[in-house]
Design a protein around this motif. Structure first.
Motif, PDB file in Angstrom:
ATOM      1  N   ILE A 186      -0.449   2.820  -0.239  1.00 57.34           N
ATOM      2  CA  ILE A 186      -0.549   1.392  -0.528  1.00 57.34           C
ATOM      3  C   ILE A 186       0.819   0.865  -0.962  1.00 57.34           C
ATOM      4  CG2 ILE A 186      -1.641  -0.306  -2.037  1.00 57.34           C
ATOM      5  CD1 ILE A 186      -4.052   1.640  -2.197  1.00 57.34           C
ATOM      6  N   PHE A 187       1.507   1.634  -1.825  1.00 59.69           N
ATOM      7  CA  PHE A 187       2.843   1.228  -2.286  1.00 59.69           C
ATOM      8  C   PHE A 187       3.799   1.132  -1.100  1.00 59.69           C
ATOM      9  CE2 PHE A 187       7.069   2.014  -4.006  1.00 59.69           C
ATOM     10  CZ  PHE A 187       7.104   1.105  -5.066  1.00 59.69           C
ATOM     11  N   TRP A 188       3.706   2.135  -0.246  1.00 60.62           N
ATOM     12  CA  TRP A 188       4.567   2.125   0.939  1.00 60.62           C
ATOM     13  C   TRP A 188       4.313   0.876   1.774  1.00 60.62           C
ATOM     14  CZ3 TRP A 188       2.660   2.329   6.000  1.00 60.62           C
ATOM     15  CH2 TRP A 188       3.633   2.420   7.002  1.00 60.62           C
ATOM     16  N   GLN A 189       3.013   0.641   1.965  1.00 58.87           N
ATOM     17  CA  GLN A 189       2.596  -0.460   2.819  1.00 58.87           C
ATOM     18  C   GLN A 189       3.047  -1.801   2.245  1.00 58.87           C
ATOM     19  OE1 GLN A 189       0.751  -0.441   5.581  1.00 58.87           O
ATOM     20  NE2 GLN A 189      -0.285  -2.410   5.708  1.00 58.87           N
ATOM     21  N   ASN A 190       2.877  -1.942   0.902  1.00 68.30           N
ATOM     22  CA  ASN A 190       3.118  -3.241   0.285  1.00 68.30           C
ATOM     23  C   ASN A 190       4.542  -3.431  -0.199  1.00 68.30           C
ATOM     24  OD1 ASN A 190       0.467  -3.824   0.755  1.00 68.30           O
ATOM     25  ND2 ASN A 190      -0.205  -3.172  -1.280  1.00 68.30           N
ATOM     26  N   VAL A 191       5.251  -2.332  -0.478  1.00 62.33           N
ATOM     27  CA  VAL A 191       6.596  -2.476  -1.052  1.00 62.33           C
ATOM     28  C   VAL A 191       7.670  -1.933  -0.117  1.00 62.33           C
ATOM     29  CG1 VAL A 191       8.072  -1.920  -3.011  1.00 62.33           C
ATOM     30  CG2 VAL A 191       5.622  -2.353  -3.377  1.00 62.33           C
ATOM     31  N   LEU A 192       7.551  -0.649   0.187  1.00 63.22           N
ATOM     32  CA  LEU A 192       8.644  -0.031   0.940  1.00 63.22           C
ATOM     33  C   LEU A 192       8.823  -0.636   2.314  1.00 63.22           C
ATOM     34  CD1 LEU A 192       8.540   3.786   0.153  1.00 63.22           C
ATOM     35  CD2 LEU A 192       9.954   2.000  -0.829  1.00 63.22           C
ATOM     36  N   LYS A 193       7.696  -0.866   2.975  1.00 61.41           N
ATOM     37  CA  LYS A 193       7.789  -1.361   4.343  1.00 61.41           C
ATOM     38  C   LYS A 193       8.424  -2.754   4.376  1.00 61.41           C
ATOM     39  CE  LYS A 193       4.853  -1.831   8.377  1.00 61.41           C
ATOM     40  NZ  LYS A 193       3.505  -1.698   8.896  1.00 61.41           N
ATOM     41  N   LEU A 215       2.496  13.095   3.070  1.00 58.49           N
ATOM     42  CA  LEU A 215       2.482  11.715   2.615  1.00 58.49           C
ATOM     43  C   LEU A 215       3.673  11.430   1.693  1.00 58.49           C
ATOM     44  CD1 LEU A 215       0.529   9.602   3.477  1.00 58.49           C
ATOM     45  CD2 LEU A 215      -0.757   9.958   1.371  1.00 58.49           C
ATOM     46  N   SER A 216       4.013  12.358   0.787  1.00 60.72           N
ATOM     47  CA  SER A 216       5.164  12.108  -0.102  1.00 60.72           C
ATOM     48  C   SER A 216       6.465  12.151   0.693  1.00 60.72           C
ATOM     49  CB  SER A 216       5.205  13.088  -1.278  1.00 60.72           C
ATOM     50  OG  SER A 216       4.434  14.205  -1.040  1.00 60.72           O
ATOM     51  N   MET A 217       6.517  13.004   1.682  1.00 59.45           N
ATOM     52  CA  MET A 217       7.729  13.060   2.503  1.00 59.45           C
ATOM     53  C   MET A 217       7.914  11.768   3.295  1.00 59.45           C
ATOM     54  SD  MET A 217       9.443  15.760   2.054  1.00 59.45           S
ATOM     55  CE  MET A 217       9.232  17.254   1.130  1.00 59.45           C
ATOM     56  N   HIS A 218       6.786  11.272   3.774  1.00 65.30           N
ATOM     57  CA  HIS A 218       6.840  10.001   4.501  1.00 65.30           C
ATOM     58  C   HIS A 218       7.332   8.890   3.581  1.00 65.30           C
ATOM     59  CE1 HIS A 218       4.726   6.229   5.823  1.00 65.30           C
ATOM     60  NE2 HIS A 218       5.307   6.578   6.971  1.00 65.30           N
ATOM     61  N   PHE A 219       6.849   8.950   2.333  1.00 64.18           N
ATOM     62  CA  PHE A 219       7.248   7.978   1.325  1.00 64.18           C
ATOM     63  C   PHE A 219       8.754   8.061   1.076  1.00 64.18           C
ATOM     64  CE2 PHE A 219       7.812   6.408  -2.961  1.00 64.18           C
ATOM     65  CZ  PHE A 219       6.949   5.326  -3.024  1.00 64.18           C
ATOM     66  N   LEU A 220       9.216   9.287   0.888  1.00 63.65           N
ATOM     67  CA  LEU A 220      10.628   9.521   0.588  1.00 63.65           C
ATOM     68  C   LEU A 220      11.518   9.055   1.741  1.00 63.65           C
ATOM     69  CD1 LEU A 220      12.505  10.859  -1.478  1.00 63.65           C
ATOM     70  CD2 LEU A 220      12.165  13.029  -0.297  1.00 63.65           C
ATOM     71  N   ASP A 278     -17.366  10.720  -1.324  1.00 61.21           N
ATOM     72  CA  ASP A 278     -16.630  10.140  -2.448  1.00 61.21           C
ATOM     73  C   ASP A 278     -17.332   8.881  -2.927  1.00 61.21           C
ATOM     74  OD1 ASP A 278     -14.574  11.773  -3.003  1.00 61.21           O
ATOM     75  OD2 ASP A 278     -13.153  10.835  -1.621  1.00 61.21           O
ATOM     76  N   GLU A 279     -17.439   8.758  -4.246  1.00 60.82           N
ATOM     77  CA  GLU A 279     -18.079   7.569  -4.802  1.00 60.82           C
ATOM     78  C   GLU A 279     -17.344   6.307  -4.352  1.00 60.82           C
ATOM     79  OE1 GLU A 279     -21.126   5.921  -6.645  1.00 60.82           O
ATOM     80  OE2 GLU A 279     -20.833   8.085  -6.829  1.00 60.82           O
ATOM     81  N   LYS A 280     -16.013   6.392  -4.424  1.00 64.99           N
ATOM     82  CA  LYS A 280     -15.221   5.200  -4.132  1.00 64.99           C
ATOM     83  C   LYS A 280     -14.064   5.599  -3.212  1.00 64.99           C
ATOM     84  CE  LYS A 280     -14.341   0.817  -5.721  1.00 64.99           C
ATOM     85  NZ  LYS A 280     -14.712   0.225  -4.444  1.00 64.99           N
ATOM     86  N   PRO A 281     -14.298   5.593  -1.947  1.00 67.41           N
ATOM     87  CA  PRO A 281     -13.224   6.017  -1.047  1.00 67.41           C
ATOM     88  C   PRO A 281     -12.088   5.002  -1.090  1.00 67.41           C
ATOM     89  CG  PRO A 281     -15.003   5.048   0.221  1.00 67.41           C
ATOM     90  CD  PRO A 281     -15.466   5.094  -1.209  1.00 67.41           C
ATOM     91  N   ALA A 282     -10.862   5.500  -1.120  1.00 63.70           N
ATOM     92  CA  ALA A 282      -9.730   4.581  -1.184  1.00 63.70           C
ATOM     93  C   ALA A 282      -8.545   5.185  -0.463  1.00 63.70           C
ATOM     94  CB  ALA A 282      -9.363   4.306  -2.639  1.00 63.70           C
ATOM     95  N   MET A 283      -7.634   4.334  -0.110  1.00 64.86           N
ATOM     96  CA  MET A 283      -6.412   4.799   0.522  1.00 64.86           C
ATOM     97  C   MET A 283      -5.534   5.461  -0.534  1.00 64.86           C
ATOM     98  SD  MET A 283      -4.550   2.300   3.151  1.00 64.86           S
ATOM     99  CE  MET A 283      -5.876   1.185   3.547  1.00 64.86           C
ATOM    100  N   PRO A 284      -4.727   6.464  -0.184  1.00 61.46           N
ATOM    101  CA  PRO A 284      -3.813   7.072  -1.155  1.00 61.46           C
ATOM    102  C   PRO A 284      -2.903   5.986  -1.740  1.00 61.46           C
ATOM    103  CG  PRO A 284      -3.804   8.298   0.913  1.00 61.46           C
ATOM    104  CD  PRO A 284      -4.623   7.072   1.142  1.00 61.46           C
ATOM    105  N   GLU A 285      -2.665   6.080  -3.083  1.00 57.21           N
ATOM    106  CA  GLU A 285      -1.892   5.010  -3.726  1.00 57.21           C
ATOM    107  C   GLU A 285      -0.482   4.919  -3.195  1.00 57.21           C
ATOM    108  OE1 GLU A 285      -2.214   5.156  -7.929  1.00 57.21           O
ATOM    109  OE2 GLU A 285      -4.370   4.732  -7.823  1.00 57.21           O
ATOM    110  N   SER A 286       0.117   6.073  -2.890  1.00 52.68           N
ATOM    111  CA  SER A 286       1.495   6.028  -2.391  1.00 52.68           C
ATOM    112  C   SER A 286       1.541   5.299  -1.059  1.00 52.68           C
ATOM    113  CB  SER A 286       2.048   7.446  -2.254  1.00 52.68           C
ATOM    114  OG  SER A 286       1.416   8.112  -1.189  1.00 52.68           O
TER     115      SER A 286
END
Lengths: 834, 204, 263
Positions: C213-220, B147-152, C203-211
């Motif tokens: 979400i950042f990728w999805q909302n910012v990088l992409k 996941l971090s590599m994909h990010f990078l 998991d009490e609160k399943p969530a997408m990995p934060e990175s």
């Protein structure tokens, strides 16, 4: 079962004891969960916290083999707290009967009932009788106070089953016992229904029959027999085992539970005389009084025109075992191990794994000259000669494998635990050379016939005169199974009339299929292969109807009777003894769950006077008991028409008494007296016997663990059908053993470790499953560990041996005193880390 | 070194550098096109590259070419790009003179300060994109790192997408005469004296 | 027609694993060689050939009886599916009209990014490295049949139907918390839990990995915004400042002058 699967949903309390439906009858759980959704309580009593227990409202552990102590305590609780259904008990059971004053119980006779003979291990049942009046009817005390009344005797007998004593025998905590007793006894109130579900956890004990008898007493006391949501329900271990038992699987029975004649019963008249129960009570239907009609119609079915009045309907051709001969499982394999047989058909079974004391069974197989293995797959039985401990060069047995078609590869009927016969259709062609059992049997018959024709024989008639016309009409090879089904139902062989009516009313036309068993005749004018199946394949206004193929799912009563779905014996009655679900006036005890009800004003079709039953098919059309002239008792299969709280018919006592299993941790019976184990159980060997396969070890420090065996959802019986299925093996790949954390600590065993399990007879390995779900018991102040092992594995498949071997290598050769069903559910063992 | 035949031009790039530049440019465009198709599921691009697996092959091998090309640039530009002087700082302060038409800028070497920075960014982002790309290609099993590599990979791609258009613009339209460096490798001497005074001085 | 879901009720589950077999039968998946590890649970995790399985959770109790919880596990069919978000291949992971997340193996490019993105560890890969997971029997549901697991379940522990109706049903039956009602855009596999999800191993609160979400909302978005921005800035420069020329040629003075004037 007395009731049926769907009926579980009608219960207020469901007691699962001696069974594990979640694992072995998963679909049953559908109805149990329905009941729970409506607020019913599920009680599970089991040595292990099973998958069924995981859904229980109350779980109570007990040491394997102590069910009668548990249930005896419940009887005492019901009586002490007056929780029984008094009207039901006094009207519909033999609690009011007066017993022979010479009768003595185990409390008075050192653990034995009166009449025991040490030498033969048998009871003389002379004193287990009722006092009769001048009219030949049993003397009664409707007030239940007479000291010799069944009720008072029962009370005395079970007064010994105090909470403290029961708890010290079963290991069940006292408060658990009370909770279970209180909850189940609550169904004694009219308008409440309690049912019991059991399976091999009750039958496979030296006291198996008495386990069920104990529950029968409870159900009669609580008025739970015959009602919706009540009854005692045997969850049969195979989908069609009910059908096979109905059709004469057992050595002592002909189809339809007609007794197999013994050698001393030389003619039909003597047979009918001996096996037809009699009553002088006009209110008793005594249905077995019809025995003569059923046996005669059976003879006509199997010998057809060759069975005539002149030759005693060919009665002489029936095989007749010697007096006292017992040909049940344990006896057969005991004889086989002594070289008593030349050949053996293992048809749809795997005794090398399923037989108790399987090591003895395997050795027995090697004494045979030939064996035919009819199965879907080769198994440990067919391959016994190359099994563990065998030297193929020394085994002279010639083994033939006949591949059989699977149930979905053939057409026919299947009868489930609910006595429901359902017609099934072929879904696929048999694989390879496999053929349906019926065709294998048909070909066997034709070859034997050919041999008789060619070589003659000493007594050919029993074989050569058989009616055997099951081949297909279209000329294609194979058997037309409908012809078999029709023969089972039976035909009118002449125009049959009801001669009691004036003018005589025609019941059936010559050549047509019989309508129902009340039409069967003792004069040879009807044939019927199995009287209880009469009506299963019938004819209405000339039109042939396969009742078993009906698929009407309507449920007008809402009770789940589904009377238009397939067909159930007898005469499509879904709940047996349903006349006990109404009061003597025919009014249901429980208006919410009306199984049947008497409508005094309705005129039934074809009758001229009013009065008819509504709902399920009643146990006979007679008006309710209160009807002075024609009223009848509800338990029509019993000669006296009453539910039997006192049961003199059994070999080991009229009241169930706790006896320890053959092997137990206790040297003495905690109930007191001198009799540790069931006094009437047949002993195959003496205690501590050496040099044979038949050894056992009671209260022996070498084998301190109470062991039991069971099945799992993922496997079928010995696993012959499931161990070849990678899907099933993936889920349950290997023999395992469930042990408590405490025992694991003691033995330094971790979950997943391989352990060796020993009994006095054999050894198997298993993967340890260390679990919270088993807890050590406190038995008479000492810690006793319980272990449990499934018996679904065998060395032959998977062929790398990774599955393990049958745990029946550990179990003893001993059986129930009445049925000789082997005691595989309680024995002693030990474990060591491998 | 002055061009032998024409004293008025000097050689700024040799044949190897020119070739390598175009290899890089083409692989970059291929990677960008396929990368965009990955990001935004552009079906036309996918089928242009022969379907999902075809495009994956193209993307991965173009990536290898790009990475190799990137490594080769090190020999051409890294030393120069790392030699930062006071003039470079001043050049940067004046925005490279691009902000107005007549701005005067301090004298520059073979690469001006902007070009040095662009190159360093290209090299850094390129290294990131190549390493992460290789990782995603060859070892995606370790999940958290994947996941971090994909990010990078995507972050570096974003850097490229932002600097490459400027690079192209500045080296073509915005600075007429630059483009020929990547065609025949030479620039007029006068052009060089104006833009790369220090280098031009060294060369003459 | 609304979104459909599978409601898993461990309180009704008897752990018979008919679902596990039915799944393999319908999806034609082979059984694998396993060993008993001291538990009923097998295989130890979802695999490319095991799309669903039952987890057996034993809960000890110092007083009274243990609890034995049976938790049927499969792809959660998230409303906002991380696997789908991260998947680079067009049409490899799809959402059906009913809301199920399905796989088109012919389009899977074996990158395994979905496995790293999924918060539940669902994605598994077959021998060809293609994503292989529960598709909620889309080939059955398309014809109005329930998924094989739900069809075979004897007790109603697996129920398939309209999502809203199932949630209402579970709430009516007294389940306080419907696991997956809102998380991750609402899960397509809902759980009716009596107790805390943790007890059931969730998991009490399943969530997408934060990175992610950042990728999805910012990088992409940045990838086209950045490109567009760079192009736009270049254009602005071209218009505002213009190319940097050494000496205006004779054929260009007007333009230069114009630029000067404008500048």
């Amino acid at each position: 079962m007395t009731n049926h699967w769907n009926d579980f949903k009608n219960a207020d309390v469901i007691l699962v004891m001696g069974g594990n439906p979640a694992e072995n009858h998963p679909v049953a759980m559908k109805w149990i969960m329905r009941a729970r959704e409506k607020g019913a309580k599920l009680i599970v009593v089991d040595p292990r916290f099973t998958r069924t227990a995981s859904k229980a409202d109350i779980y109570a552990p007990l040491r394997s083999g102590t069910d009668i102590a548990f249930l005896g305590g419940m009887i005492r609780y019901i009586l002490d707290n007056k929780l029984y259904f008094r009207d039901y008990v006094t009207n519909y059971t033999n609690a009011t009967y007066l017993v022979n004053p010479d009768f003595k119980g185990p409390g008075e006779l050192e653990g034995l009932f009166s009449g025991y003979d040490d030498a033969t291990r048998k009871y003389d049942k002379k004193t287990w009788s009722f006092q009769m009046d001048e009219a030949g009817l049993p003397k009664k005390d409707p007030k239940l106070r007479d000291t010799n009344s069944v009720f008072q005797l029962m009370k005395r007998h079970y007064s010994r089953y105090t909470l403290e004593r029961v708890s010290s025998i079963t290991g069940t905590p006292k408060e658990k016992l009370e909770e279970v007793y209180k909850t189940f006894a609550s169904t004694g109130a009219p308008g409440r229904a309690g049912t019991e579900l059991y399976a091999m956890g009750w039958t496979q004990h030296t006291v198996g029959t008495q386990n069920i008898r104990a529950m029968s007493i409870i159900q009669l006391l609580l008025g739970n027999m015959g009602i919706a949501g009540g009854g005692i329900n045997a969850l049969r271990g195979e989908s069609n085992v009910q059908g096979s038992t109905d059709h004469g699987l057992l050595f002592h029975l002909l189809p339809g539970y007609l007794p197999m004649p013994t050698a001393s019963v030389t003619d039909l008249k003597a047979y009918i005389e001996k096996y037809t129960p009699k009553t002088k009570d006009p209110k008793s239907v005594n249905w077995w009084g019809n025995r003569g009609k059923y046996i005669t119609s059976y003879m006509k079915a199997i010998y057809g025109d060759s069975a005539t009045k002149d030759n005693d309907f060919a009665y002489a051709w029936l095989p007749k075992p010697d007096e006292g001969m017992n040909a049940s499982w344990l006896m057969l394999f005991d004889k086989m191990s002594k070289g008593g047989f030349e050949g053996f058909f293992a048809w749809g079974q795997n005794p090398a794994c399923s037989g108790a004391n399987a090591g003895k069974v395997r050795k027995g197989l090697s004494t045979l000259r030939w064996m035919v293995n009819v199965n879907l797959f080769d198994n440990e039985t067919g391959s016994f000669w190359r099994g563990p401990g065998m030297n193929p060069a020394d085994v002279k047995t010639e083994v033939f494998m006949l591949p059989a078609a699977a149930s979905v590869e053939k057409e026919g009927s299947i009868t489930n635990s609910a006595r429901l016969a359902q017609w099934r259709y072929k879904a696929a062609e048999p694989v390879g050379q496999a053929r349906p059992d019926s065709e294998i049997m048909d070909e066997l018959h034709s070859r034997v016939m050919a041999l008789y024709r060619k070589d003659g024989g000493k007594f050919p008639a029993p074989i050569t005169k058989l009616t055997w016309n099951y081949r297909r009409d279209d000329g294609k090879p194979g058997v037309d199974i409908h012809k078999v089904a029709k023969e089972i139902n039976g035909y009118y062989l002449a125009d049959v009339f009801d001669t009691k009516a004036t003018p005589p009313k025609q019941l059936g036309k010559k050549g047509e299929l019989c309508a129902a068993f009340p039409h069967l005749q003792a004069d040879g004018t009807t044939s019927c292969g199995n009287w209880i199946y009469c009506q299963s394949y019938t004819q209405k206004e000339g039109k042939v109807i396969n009742m078993m193929a009906r698929r009407n799912a309507a449920d007008p009563t809402g009770l789940g009777l589904h009377s238009g779905w397939a067909w159930c014996w007898p005469v499509n009655r879904r709940i047996l003894y349903n006349r006990a679900s109404v009061d003597p006036n025919g009014k249901p005890w429980d208006e919410k769950r009306k199984v049947i009800a008497w409508n005094a004003t309705k005129i039934p079709p074809g009758a001229d006077k009013p009065g008819a039953w509504e709902g399920d098919v009643p146990d006979g059309p007679a008006p309710p008991l209160a009807d002075e002239k024609a009223g009848k008792y509800p338990f029509i299969m019993r000669a006296d028409g009453m539910g039997a709280i006192f049961g003199p018919g059994l070999a080991d006592g009229p009241f169930p008494e706790h006896y320890e299993p053959l092997e137990s941790p206790l040297a003495e019976n905690p109930m007191g007296g001198r009799q540790r184990m069931n006094p009437a159980a047949k002993m195959f060997y003496k205690e501590g016997g050496v040099g044979t396969d038949d050894i056992f070890a009671n209260a022996d420090p070498k084998f301190p663990l109470v062991a039991t065996t069971y099945r799992v959802s993922e496997h079928w019986q010995t696993g012959v059908l499931t161990r070849h299925l990678p899907w099933q093996m993936e889920m349950m790949p290997q023999q395992f053993i469930e042990i408590s954390r405490e025992l694991a600590r003691e033995k330094h065993i971790q979950s997943g470790d391989r352990v060796n399990v020993y009994s006095a007879r054999g050894k198997v390995w298993a993967v340890a499953m260390v679990t919270e779900r088993l807890k050590p018991f406190n038995i008479k102040g000492a810690t006793v560990h319980q272990i449990g092992l499934p018996w679904c594995y065998g060395w032959q498949s998977p062929d790398d041996g990774s599955g393990g071997d049958s745990t029946n290598l550990l179990t003893p050769t001993i059986g129930d005193a009445n049925t000789l069903i082997p005691e595989t559910k309680a024995f002693m063992a030990n474990i060591e880390k491998a | 070194m002055a061009d032998q035949k024409n004293a008025r031009v000097i050689r700024k790039a040799n044949a190897f550098e020119i070739l390598n530049h175009w290899v890089m440019a083409i692989s970059f465009f291929t990677l960008s096109a396929t990368g965009f198709a990955y990001l935004f599921h552009i079906a036309g691009v996918v089928s242009f590259f022969g379907g999902p697996m075809g495009m994956k092959t193209v993307h991965n091998y173009a990536g290898l070419v790009f990475a190799a090309s990137l490594i080769l640039t090190i020999f051409s530009y890294l030393i120069e790009a790392l030699s930062f002087s006071g003039d470079d700082m001043k050049w940067l302060m004046k925005g490279g003179g691009y902000l107005s038409r007549n701005a005067a800028v301090p004298p520059q070497g073979k690469l001006n300060a902007g070009q040095k920075l662009v190159y360093l960014m290209v090299l850094a982002a390129g290294a990131a994109i190549a390493v992460s790309g290789l990782y995603l290609w060859l070892a995606p099993e370790v999940k958290s790192r994947t996941l971090s590599m994909h990010f990078l990979h995507n972050a570096a791609f974003d850097v490229y997408l932002m600097i490459v258009p400027f690079h192209i613009y500045l080296a073509s339209i915005a600075s007429p005469g630059s483009l020929r460096i990547m065609i025949n490798g030479t620039v007029p001497l006068e052009w060089a004296r104006k833009r790369h005074a220090k280098w031009a001085a060294r060369m003459t | 027609m609304g979104r459909k879901s599978l409601l898993v009720s461990p309180e009704l589950c008897i752990g018979c694993r008919g679902c596990q077999t039915a799944c393999k039968e319908w999806n034609q998946l082979p059984g694998s060689k396993t060993e008993n590890r001291g538990s009923f649970e097998n295989p130890p995790e979802l695999t490319a050939t095991t799309f669903n399985r039952v987890r057996y959770v034993e809960v000890a109790s110092s007083s009274g009886d243990p609890r034995w919880l049976f938790v049927s596990q499969r792809c959660m069919h998230c409303g906002d599916a991380a696997c789908m978000n991260i998947c680079p291949s067009t049409g490899a992971i799809n959402r059906t009209a009913d809301g199920a997340i399905t796989v088109d193996k012919t389009k899977c490019i074996e990158c395994k990014l979905c496995a790293s993105a999924c918060p539940f560890g669902t994605p598994k890969f077959d021998a060809q490295n293609k994503l292989s997971k529960c598709g909620m029997c889309a080939d059955r549901t398309a014809s109005g049949l329930p998924p094989a697991c739900a069809k075979t379940c004897p007790t109603g522990a697996l129920r398939y139907g309209e999502r809203e109706e199932l949630i209402a049903l579970a709430k009516k039956a007294g389940y306080a918390k419907i696991y997956g009602e809102n998380d991750l855009g609402g899960l397509g596999t809902l759980y009716a839990f009596r107790d805390e999800p943790k007890l059931y191993g969730m998991d009490e609160k399943p969530a997408m990995p934060e990175s992610l979400i950042f990728w999805q909302n910012v990088l992409k978005p940045l990838s086209y915004l950045g490109l567009g921005g760079a192009l736009a800035l270049s254009l602005v420069h071209l218009v505002a400042v213009g190319p940097k020329k050494d000496e205006p040629k004779n054929d260009e003075p007007k333009k230069d002058e114009e630029v000067n004037k404008n500048g």
